[in-house]
Design a protein around this motif. Structure first.
Motif, PDB file in Angstrom:
ATOM      1  N   ALA A   1      -2.076  13.687   9.107  1.00  0.00           N
ATOM      2  CA  ALA A   1      -3.403  13.071   9.605  1.00  0.00           C
ATOM      3  C   ALA A   1      -3.441  11.751  10.124  1.00  0.00           C
ATOM      4  N   GLY A   2      -4.357  10.862  10.344  1.00  0.00           N
ATOM      5  CA  GLY A   2      -4.341   9.789  10.632  1.00  0.00           C
ATOM      6  C   GLY A   2      -3.404   9.110  11.338  1.00  0.00           C
ATOM      7  N   SER A   3      -3.037   7.935  10.860  1.00  0.00           N
ATOM      8  CA  SER A   3      -1.900   7.094  11.303  1.00  0.00           C
ATOM      9  C   SER A   3      -0.325   7.894  11.752  1.00  0.00           C
ATOM     10  N   PHE A   4      -0.400   8.890  10.752  1.00  0.00           N
ATOM     11  CA  PHE A   4       0.903   9.497  10.790  1.00  0.00           C
ATOM     12  C   PHE A   4       1.041  10.620  11.923  1.00  0.00           C
TER      13      PHE A   4
ATOM     14  N   GLU B   1       5.274   6.427   1.964  1.00  0.00           N
ATOM     15  CA  GLU B   1       5.609   5.344   2.993  1.00  0.00           C
ATOM     16  C   GLU B   1       4.642   4.129   2.395  1.00  0.00           C
TER      17      GLU B   1
ATOM     18  N   ASP C   1      -3.944  13.370   1.865  1.00  0.00           N
ATOM     19  CA  ASP C   1      -3.117  11.937   1.689  1.00  0.00           C
ATOM     20  C   ASP C   1      -4.010  10.997   0.749  1.00  0.00           C
ATOM     21  N   PHE C   2      -3.514  10.080   0.348  1.00  0.00           N
ATOM     22  CA  PHE C   2      -4.177   8.921  -0.051  1.00  0.00           C
ATOM     23  C   PHE C   2      -3.390   7.562  -0.331  1.00  0.00           C
TER      24      PHE C   2
ATOM     25  N   ASP D   1     -12.844   6.697  -0.311  1.00  0.00           N
ATOM     26  CA  ASP D   1     -12.455   5.583   0.688  1.00  0.00           C
ATOM     27  C   ASP D   1     -10.791   5.424   0.706  1.00  0.00           C
ATOM     28  N   THR D   2     -10.215   5.918  -0.256  1.00  0.00           N
ATOM     29  CA  THR D   2      -8.714   5.792  -0.196  1.00  0.00           C
ATOM     30  C   THR D   2      -7.882   7.158  -0.119  1.00  0.00           C
ATOM     31  N   CYS D   3      -8.900   8.268   0.014  1.00  0.00           N
ATOM     32  CA  CYS D   3      -8.048   9.607   0.081  1.00  0.00           C
ATOM     33  C   CYS D   3      -8.611  10.135   1.193  1.00  0.00           C
ATOM     34  N   ARG D   4      -7.600  11.398   1.817  1.00  0.00           N
ATOM     35  CA  ARG D   4      -8.460  12.343   2.498  1.00  0.00           C
ATOM     36  C   ARG D   4      -8.616  13.613   1.911  1.00  0.00           C
TER      37      ARG D   4
ATOM     38  N   ARG E   1       1.559  11.624   1.283  1.00  0.00           N
ATOM     39  CA  ARG E   1       1.118  12.479   2.420  1.00  0.00           C
ATOM     40  C   ARG E   1       1.326  14.023   1.945  1.00  0.00           C
TER      41      ARG E   1
ATOM     42  N   ASP F   1      -1.523  -5.043   7.918  1.00  0.00           N
ATOM     43  CA  ASP F   1      -0.841  -3.976   6.877  1.00  0.00           C
ATOM     44  C   ASP F   1       0.457  -3.391   7.635  1.00  0.00           C
TER      45      ASP F   1
ATOM     46  N   GLU G   1       0.745  -1.279  -0.034  1.00  0.00           N
ATOM     47  CA  GLU G   1      -0.079   0.100   0.017  1.00  0.00           C
ATOM     48  C   GLU G   1       0.956   1.213  -0.090  1.00  0.00           C
TER      49      GLU G   1
ATOM     50  N   ARG H   1     -15.004   6.510   9.523  1.00  0.00           N
ATOM     51  CA  ARG H   1     -14.230   5.901  10.647  1.00  0.00           C
ATOM     52  C   ARG H   1     -14.474   6.744  11.980  1.00  0.00           C
TER      53      ARG H   1
END
Ligand code: ADP
Ligand code: UDP
Length: 246
Positions: free
Chosen positions: A98-101, A119, A175-176, A197-200, A94, A129, A90, A216
Protein backbone atom coordinates in the motif's frame (compact mmCIF):
# COMPACT_ATOMS: atom_id res chain seq x y z
CA UNK A 1 -0.11 15.41 37.55
CA UNK A 2 -0.31 18.83 35.91
CA UNK A 3 1.05 20.24 32.69
CA UNK A 4 3.89 22.69 33.10
CA UNK A 5 5.52 24.44 30.15
CA UNK A 6 4.82 23.30 26.60
CA UNK A 7 8.05 21.82 25.24
CA UNK A 8 6.97 21.00 21.72
CA UNK A 9 4.05 21.32 19.36
CA UNK A 10 4.04 18.76 16.58
CA UNK A 11 1.61 18.08 13.80
CA UNK A 12 -0.73 15.93 15.88
CA UNK A 13 0.26 16.37 19.52
CA UNK A 14 1.67 18.79 22.06
CA UNK A 15 4.24 17.71 24.62
CA UNK A 16 4.41 19.26 28.10
CA UNK A 17 6.85 19.05 30.98
CA UNK A 18 5.58 17.96 34.41
CA UNK A 19 6.86 18.36 37.96
CA UNK A 20 8.53 14.97 37.52
CA UNK A 21 11.57 15.34 35.28
CA UNK A 22 11.11 11.80 33.97
CA UNK A 23 7.51 12.27 32.85
CA UNK A 24 5.81 14.21 30.06
CA UNK A 25 2.18 14.87 29.28
CA UNK A 26 1.15 14.47 25.64
CA UNK A 27 -2.00 16.19 24.43
CA UNK A 28 -3.65 14.94 21.24
CA UNK A 29 -5.00 17.48 18.75
CA UNK A 30 -7.63 17.15 16.01
CA UNK A 31 -5.16 18.60 13.48
CA UNK A 32 -4.27 16.34 10.59
CA UNK A 33 -1.48 16.68 8.07
CA UNK A 34 -0.30 14.56 5.17
CA UNK A 35 2.45 14.58 2.57
CA UNK A 36 5.01 16.00 4.99
CA UNK A 37 2.71 18.81 6.10
CA UNK A 38 1.65 19.93 2.61
CA UNK A 39 -1.97 18.92 3.17
CA UNK A 40 -3.56 20.29 6.34
CA UNK A 41 -6.95 19.82 7.92
CA UNK A 42 -8.96 18.89 10.96
CA UNK A 43 -10.54 15.58 11.85
CA UNK A 44 -13.17 16.32 14.51
CA UNK A 45 -12.75 14.13 17.57
CA UNK A 46 -9.55 12.53 16.29
CA UNK A 47 -7.46 13.56 19.28
CA UNK A 48 -9.81 11.86 21.71
CA UNK A 49 -9.92 8.66 19.66
CA UNK A 50 -6.16 8.49 19.04
CA UNK A 51 -5.39 9.13 22.70
CA UNK A 52 -7.69 6.38 23.95
CA UNK A 53 -6.84 3.92 21.19
CA UNK A 54 -3.11 4.35 21.53
CA UNK A 55 -3.35 3.87 25.29
CA UNK A 56 -5.47 0.72 24.99
CA UNK A 57 -3.09 -0.79 22.45
CA UNK A 58 0.05 0.11 24.40
CA UNK A 59 -1.37 -1.44 27.57
CA UNK A 60 -2.13 -4.59 25.63
CA UNK A 61 1.37 -4.65 24.14
CA UNK A 62 2.88 -4.29 27.62
CA UNK A 63 1.00 -7.46 28.59
CA UNK A 64 2.68 -9.16 25.65
CA UNK A 65 6.15 -8.12 26.73
CA UNK A 66 6.68 -4.95 24.70
CA UNK A 67 7.71 -2.10 27.03
CA UNK A 68 6.09 1.26 26.22
CA UNK A 69 6.17 4.87 27.37
CA UNK A 70 2.56 4.66 28.65
CA UNK A 71 2.01 5.60 32.29
CA UNK A 72 -1.59 6.77 32.78
CA UNK A 73 -4.45 8.28 30.83
CA UNK A 74 -5.25 11.66 32.38
CA UNK A 75 -8.22 12.80 30.33
CA UNK A 76 -9.90 12.51 26.93
CA UNK A 77 -6.93 13.98 25.16
CA UNK A 78 -4.06 13.82 27.65
CA UNK A 79 -1.77 11.03 28.73
CA UNK A 80 1.13 10.82 31.14
CA UNK A 81 4.12 9.13 29.47
CA UNK A 82 7.69 8.33 30.34
CA UNK A 83 10.03 10.92 28.89
CA UNK A 84 12.28 9.33 26.30
CA UNK A 85 14.96 10.44 23.93
CA UNK A 86 13.34 9.52 20.61
CA UNK A 87 15.41 7.34 18.28
CA UNK A 88 15.07 9.37 15.07
CA UNK A 89 13.80 6.44 13.00
CA UNK A 90 10.30 5.85 11.71
CA UNK A 91 9.93 2.09 11.82
CA UNK A 92 7.42 0.81 9.26
CA UNK A 93 6.07 -2.71 9.18
CA UNK A 94 3.99 -3.90 6.25
CA UNK A 95 1.84 -7.00 5.79
CA UNK A 96 0.22 -5.90 2.51
CA UNK A 97 1.41 -3.54 -0.23
CA UNK A 98 0.00 0.00 0.00
CA UNK A 99 0.95 3.67 -0.04
CA UNK A 100 4.56 4.55 -0.67
CA UNK A 101 5.58 0.88 -1.06
CA UNK A 102 3.17 0.38 -3.97
CA UNK A 103 4.28 3.67 -5.51
CA UNK A 104 8.02 3.11 -5.05
CA UNK A 105 8.07 -0.39 -6.51
CA UNK A 106 5.31 0.10 -9.10
CA UNK A 107 2.96 -2.55 -7.77
CA UNK A 108 -0.74 -2.43 -6.97
CA UNK A 109 -2.06 -2.09 -3.45
CA UNK A 110 -3.36 -5.18 -1.72
CA UNK A 111 -0.61 -7.75 -2.39
CA UNK A 112 -0.45 -9.93 0.72
CA UNK A 113 3.19 -10.61 1.60
CA UNK A 114 4.39 -14.08 2.62
CA UNK A 115 6.21 -12.43 5.53
CA UNK A 116 6.03 -8.91 6.97
CA UNK A 117 8.60 -6.33 5.83
CA UNK A 118 10.41 -3.73 7.92
CA UNK A 119 11.86 -0.45 6.76
CA UNK A 120 13.27 2.65 8.38
CA UNK A 121 12.96 6.32 7.56
CA UNK A 122 15.19 8.99 9.00
CA UNK A 123 12.81 11.08 11.13
CA UNK A 124 13.72 14.47 9.71
CA UNK A 125 10.95 16.69 8.33
CA UNK A 126 13.37 19.02 6.53
CA UNK A 127 14.66 16.09 4.49
CA UNK A 128 11.20 14.59 4.00
CA UNK A 129 11.88 11.51 6.18
CA UNK A 130 14.15 9.71 3.68
CA UNK A 131 14.22 5.93 3.57
CA UNK A 132 17.39 4.39 5.01
CA UNK A 133 18.69 0.97 5.93
CA UNK A 134 20.41 -0.38 9.02
CA UNK A 135 23.90 0.50 7.74
CA UNK A 136 22.87 4.08 7.01
CA UNK A 137 21.34 4.38 10.49
CA UNK A 138 24.60 3.10 12.00
CA UNK A 139 26.75 5.38 9.81
CA UNK A 140 24.66 8.35 10.94
CA UNK A 141 24.90 7.12 14.56
CA UNK A 142 21.12 7.27 14.92
CA UNK A 143 21.19 4.08 17.01
CA UNK A 144 23.57 1.32 18.07
CA UNK A 145 23.49 -2.17 16.49
CA UNK A 146 21.99 -3.55 19.71
CA UNK A 147 19.31 -0.86 19.71
CA UNK A 148 18.39 -1.62 16.11
CA UNK A 149 18.16 -5.35 16.92
CA UNK A 150 15.85 -4.60 19.84
CA UNK A 151 13.72 -2.21 17.80
CA UNK A 152 13.31 -4.80 15.01
CA UNK A 153 12.39 -7.52 17.46
CA UNK A 154 9.79 -5.34 19.21
CA UNK A 155 8.40 -4.05 15.90
CA UNK A 156 7.71 -7.59 14.61
CA UNK A 157 6.26 -8.55 17.98
CA UNK A 158 3.94 -5.53 17.86
CA UNK A 159 2.85 -6.69 14.40
CA UNK A 160 2.05 -10.22 15.56
CA UNK A 161 0.04 -8.98 18.53
CA UNK A 162 -1.84 -6.21 16.69
CA UNK A 163 -2.52 -8.28 13.57
CA UNK A 164 -4.29 -10.95 15.60
CA UNK A 165 -6.07 -8.41 17.76
CA UNK A 166 -7.46 -6.45 14.81
CA UNK A 167 -8.38 -9.58 12.88
CA UNK A 168 -10.72 -10.37 15.74
CA UNK A 169 -12.38 -6.99 15.08
CA UNK A 170 -12.72 -7.90 11.39
CA UNK A 171 -9.96 -5.42 10.55
CA UNK A 172 -6.92 -6.21 8.40
CA UNK A 173 -3.74 -4.54 9.67
CA UNK A 174 -2.07 -3.48 6.42
CA UNK A 175 0.91 -1.47 7.68
CA UNK A 176 1.92 0.91 10.45
CA UNK A 177 4.65 3.22 11.74
CA UNK A 178 6.27 2.98 15.16
CA UNK A 179 8.68 5.22 17.06
CA UNK A 180 10.94 4.05 19.85
CA UNK A 181 12.79 5.96 22.54
CA UNK A 182 15.47 5.53 25.19
CA UNK A 183 14.75 5.82 28.90
CA UNK A 184 17.51 7.49 30.97
CA UNK A 185 19.05 4.04 31.66
CA UNK A 186 19.14 3.28 27.94
CA UNK A 187 16.19 0.88 27.87
CA UNK A 188 14.37 0.95 24.53
CA UNK A 189 10.60 1.44 24.79
CA UNK A 190 7.80 1.94 22.28
CA UNK A 191 6.80 5.63 22.24
CA UNK A 192 4.64 8.08 20.29
CA UNK A 193 1.24 6.64 19.23
CA UNK A 194 -0.57 3.79 17.53
CA UNK A 195 -3.77 5.01 15.88
CA UNK A 196 -5.57 5.35 12.55
CA UNK A 197 -3.11 8.22 11.89
CA UNK A 198 -0.19 5.80 11.97
CA UNK A 199 -1.72 2.50 10.78
CA UNK A 200 -3.59 1.35 7.69
CA UNK A 201 -6.74 -0.54 8.65
CA UNK A 202 -8.96 -2.21 6.05
CA UNK A 203 -12.32 -3.77 6.83
CA UNK A 204 -11.73 -7.48 6.35
CA UNK A 205 -14.93 -8.11 4.39
CA UNK A 206 -15.40 -4.98 2.32
CA UNK A 207 -11.83 -3.66 2.10
CA UNK A 208 -13.13 -0.27 3.19
CA UNK A 209 -10.36 2.02 4.43
CA UNK A 210 -10.72 2.86 8.13
CA UNK A 211 -7.71 5.14 8.58
CA UNK A 212 -5.97 8.36 7.59
CA UNK A 213 -5.95 7.39 3.90
CA UNK A 214 -9.56 8.68 3.87
CA UNK A 215 -8.08 12.12 4.68
CA UNK A 216 -4.98 11.78 2.47
CA UNK A 217 -7.04 10.73 -0.56
CA UNK A 218 -10.15 12.88 0.07
CA UNK A 219 -12.39 9.82 0.35
CA UNK A 220 -14.82 11.44 2.82
CA UNK A 221 -16.18 9.81 5.96
CA UNK A 222 -12.91 10.37 7.82
CA UNK A 223 -14.47 10.96 11.25
CA UNK A 224 -16.80 7.98 10.82
CA UNK A 225 -13.89 5.71 9.95
CA UNK A 226 -11.92 6.64 13.09
CA UNK A 227 -15.07 6.19 15.18
CA UNK A 228 -15.76 2.81 13.62
CA UNK A 229 -12.35 1.43 14.60
CA UNK A 230 -12.79 2.81 18.11
CA UNK A 231 -16.30 1.36 18.33
CA UNK A 232 -15.00 -2.11 17.45
CA UNK A 233 -12.14 -1.79 19.93
CA UNK A 234 -14.24 -0.63 22.84
CA UNK A 235 -16.88 -3.22 22.02
CA UNK A 236 -14.26 -5.91 22.38
CA UNK A 237 -12.99 -4.40 25.61
CA UNK A 238 -16.53 -4.45 27.04
CA UNK A 239 -16.36 -0.82 28.17
CA UNK A 240 -18.37 0.83 25.46
CA UNK A 241 -19.13 4.49 26.06
CA UNK A 242 -22.65 4.84 27.50
CA UNK A 243 -23.58 7.88 25.43
CA UNK A 244 -23.01 6.20 22.10
CA UNK A 245 -25.71 6.41 19.46
CA UNK A 246 -26.45 3.46 17.23
P1 ADP B 1 5.52 15.28 14.75
O1 ADP B 1 6.69 15.70 15.57
O2 ADP B 1 5.91 14.25 13.73
O3 ADP B 1 4.77 16.42 14.17
P2 ADP B 1 3.52 14.79 16.87
O4 ADP B 1 2.65 15.96 16.59
O5 ADP B 1 2.86 13.50 17.14
O6 ADP B 1 4.54 14.45 15.70
O7 ADP B 1 4.45 15.22 18.08
C1 ADP B 1 4.79 14.39 19.10
C2 ADP B 1 6.29 14.39 19.25
O8 ADP B 1 6.63 13.83 20.51
C3 ADP B 1 6.99 13.54 18.20
O9 ADP B 1 8.11 14.24 17.72
C4 ADP B 1 7.39 12.29 18.94
O10 ADP B 1 8.58 11.73 18.42
C5 ADP B 1 7.60 12.81 20.35
N1 ADP B 1 7.35 11.83 21.41
C6 ADP B 1 6.43 10.84 21.43
N2 ADP B 1 6.47 10.15 22.60
C7 ADP B 1 7.45 10.73 23.34
C8 ADP B 1 7.99 10.49 24.66
N3 ADP B 1 7.53 9.50 25.43
N4 ADP B 1 9.01 11.27 25.07
C9 ADP B 1 9.50 12.26 24.29
N5 ADP B 1 9.03 12.55 23.07
C10 ADP B 1 8.02 11.81 22.59
N1 UDP C 1 3.20 6.57 8.46
C1 UDP C 1 3.12 7.45 9.53
N2 UDP C 1 3.86 8.58 9.50
C2 UDP C 1 4.66 8.92 8.46
C3 UDP C 1 4.73 8.03 7.37
C4 UDP C 1 3.98 6.88 7.39
O1 UDP C 1 2.42 7.17 10.50
O2 UDP C 1 5.31 9.97 8.51
C5 UDP C 1 2.40 5.33 8.46
C6 UDP C 1 1.24 5.37 7.49
O3 UDP C 1 0.05 5.78 8.15
C7 UDP C 1 1.12 3.93 7.06
C8 UDP C 1 2.56 3.39 7.16
O4 UDP C 1 3.24 4.28 8.02
O5 UDP C 1 0.31 3.20 7.96
C9 UDP C 1 3.27 3.30 5.84
O6 UDP C 1 3.18 4.54 5.17
P1 UDP C 1 3.78 4.73 3.72
O7 UDP C 1 5.25 4.55 3.76
O8 UDP C 1 3.03 3.87 2.75
O9 UDP C 1 3.62 6.25 3.41
P2 UDP C 1 2.42 7.17 2.90
O10 UDP C 1 1.60 6.39 1.95
O11 UDP C 1 1.72 7.54 4.16
O12 UDP C 1 3.15 8.30 2.27
Amino acid sequence: MEKLQQLYEGKAKKVYATADENLYIVSYKDDATAFNGLKKGTIAGKGVINNRMSNMLMQMLEQHGVPTHFVRELSDRETLVKKVSIVPLEVIIRNISAGSFAKRYGVEEGIVFDAPTIEFSYKNDDLGDPLLNRYHALALKLATPEEIDTIERYAFKVNEVLKAYFLDLNITLVDFKLEFGRLPDGTIVLADEISPDTCRFWDKDTGEKLDKDRFRRDLGGVEDAYQEVMRRLTGKQGNRPTNRRE
